[in-house]
Scaffold this motif. Structure first.
Motif, PDB file in Angstrom:
ATOM      1  N   TYR A  53      28.452  35.584  45.559  1.00 55.38           N
ATOM      2  CA  TYR A  53      27.388  36.572  45.366  1.00 55.38           C
ATOM      3  C   TYR A  53      27.408  37.222  43.982  1.00 55.38           C
ATOM      4  O   TYR A  53      26.542  38.013  43.662  1.00 55.38           O
ATOM      5  CB  TYR A  53      27.493  37.682  46.418  1.00 55.38           C
ATOM      6  CG  TYR A  53      27.268  37.176  47.818  1.00 55.38           C
ATOM      7  CD1 TYR A  53      25.985  36.923  48.286  1.00 55.38           C
ATOM      8  CD2 TYR A  53      28.338  36.935  48.670  1.00 55.38           C
ATOM      9  CE1 TYR A  53      25.772  36.454  49.568  1.00 55.38           C
ATOM     10  CE2 TYR A  53      28.132  36.462  49.961  1.00 55.38           C
ATOM     11  CZ  TYR A  53      26.850  36.221  50.396  1.00 55.38           C
ATOM     12  OH  TYR A  53      26.647  35.753  51.662  1.00 55.38           O
TER      13      TYR A  53
ATOM     14  N   ASP B 200      27.026  37.852  40.018  1.00 57.67           N
ATOM     15  CA  ASP B 200      26.238  37.405  38.868  1.00 57.67           C
ATOM     16  C   ASP B 200      27.213  37.266  37.701  1.00 57.67           C
ATOM     17  O   ASP B 200      27.523  38.230  37.006  1.00 57.67           O
ATOM     18  CB  ASP B 200      25.144  38.430  38.544  1.00 57.67           C
ATOM     19  CG  ASP B 200      24.291  38.018  37.353  1.00 57.67           C
ATOM     20  OD1 ASP B 200      24.586  36.979  36.714  1.00 57.67           O
ATOM     21  OD2 ASP B 200      23.332  38.748  37.050  1.00 57.67           O
ATOM     22  N   TRP B 201      27.728  36.064  37.505  1.00 61.54           N
ATOM     23  CA  TRP B 201      28.785  35.823  36.522  1.00 61.54           C
ATOM     24  C   TRP B 201      28.302  35.979  35.086  1.00 61.54           C
ATOM     25  O   TRP B 201      29.105  36.121  34.173  1.00 61.54           O
ATOM     26  CB  TRP B 201      29.390  34.430  36.731  1.00 61.54           C
ATOM     27  CG  TRP B 201      30.095  34.340  38.038  1.00 61.54           C
ATOM     28  CD1 TRP B 201      29.608  33.824  39.199  1.00 61.54           C
ATOM     29  CD2 TRP B 201      31.405  34.813  38.348  1.00 61.54           C
ATOM     30  NE1 TRP B 201      30.544  33.946  40.209  1.00 61.54           N
ATOM     31  CE2 TRP B 201      31.657  34.543  39.707  1.00 61.54           C
ATOM     32  CE3 TRP B 201      32.408  35.439  37.598  1.00 61.54           C
ATOM     33  CZ2 TRP B 201      32.843  34.867  40.340  1.00 61.54           C
ATOM     34  CZ3 TRP B 201      33.602  35.767  38.222  1.00 61.54           C
ATOM     35  CH2 TRP B 201      33.808  35.486  39.570  1.00 61.54           C
ATOM     36  N   GLU B 202      27.005  35.961  34.846  1.00 69.53           N
ATOM     37  CA  GLU B 202      26.473  36.062  33.483  1.00 69.53           C
ATOM     38  C   GLU B 202      26.083  37.489  33.099  1.00 69.53           C
ATOM     39  O   GLU B 202      25.767  37.748  31.944  1.00 69.53           O
ATOM     40  CB  GLU B 202      25.285  35.124  33.330  1.00 69.53           C
ATOM     41  CG  GLU B 202      25.696  33.660  33.503  1.00 69.53           C
ATOM     42  CD  GLU B 202      24.522  32.712  33.458  1.00 69.53           C
ATOM     43  OE1 GLU B 202      23.412  33.131  33.077  1.00 69.53           O
ATOM     44  OE2 GLU B 202      24.712  31.545  33.816  1.00 69.53           O
ATOM     45  N   MET B 203      26.096  38.405  34.033  1.00 68.43           N
ATOM     46  CA  MET B 203      25.689  39.775  33.749  1.00 68.43           C
ATOM     47  C   MET B 203      26.692  40.446  32.812  1.00 68.43           C
ATOM     48  O   MET B 203      27.899  40.363  33.000  1.00 68.43           O
ATOM     49  CB  MET B 203      25.603  40.577  35.051  1.00 68.43           C
ATOM     50  CG  MET B 203      25.149  42.021  34.837  1.00 68.43           C
ATOM     51  SD  MET B 203      24.899  42.931  36.387  1.00 68.43           S
ATOM     52  CE  MET B 203      26.543  42.998  37.049  1.00 68.43           C
TER      53      MET B 203
ATOM     54  N   THR C  63      31.829  40.089  30.246  1.00 68.87           N
ATOM     55  CA  THR C  63      31.309  39.381  31.409  1.00 68.87           C
ATOM     56  C   THR C  63      32.484  39.167  32.355  1.00 68.87           C
ATOM     57  O   THR C  63      33.639  39.065  31.929  1.00 68.87           O
ATOM     58  CB  THR C  63      30.692  38.014  31.039  1.00 68.87           C
ATOM     59  OG1 THR C  63      31.652  37.232  30.345  1.00 68.87           O
ATOM     60  CG2 THR C  63      29.442  38.198  30.208  1.00 68.87           C
TER      61      THR C  63
END
Length: 102
Positions: free
Chosen positions: A54, A56-59, A73
């Protein structure tokens, strides 16, 4: 005097059946709780893997408690709850304790 001695045949049958059912349920529950499948399904590792799906690895996040308020990140989450982050500008990684996010 035991209950079985004071009741009729049909009641005796249902008492015996109820005891057998209760014993079987307790045994099966104990077996399931201590099985390899249950341990893997409810382990910290499996819960962590589900949680990672779940994220968001790029946020980009901002380290608000550092002098330069670096942008990072999320790179990973360790089983003990610590987060591994990577600085956007420098590529350096660091590990943060989980209460940092509170």
């Amino acid at each position: 005097m035991a209950i079985e001695g004071r009741v009729g045949g049909e009641e005796r049958h249902w008492i015996k059946t109820s005891r057998k059912l209760a014993t079987d349920v307790a045994y099966d529950l104990h077996s399931w709780l201590h099985s390899d499948v249950a341990r893997r399904r409810h382990s910290g590792e499996s819960i962590l893997e589900d949680w990672k799906s779940y994220v968001d690895w790029e946020m980009e996040l901002t380290l608000r408690d550092t002098p330069n308020m670096e942008r990072v990140t999320l790179e990973g989450v360790l089983e003990d709850g610590r987060a591994v982050v990577k600085e956007v500008e420098t590529g350096l990684t660091r590990t943060l304790v989980s209460d940092y996010f509170l």
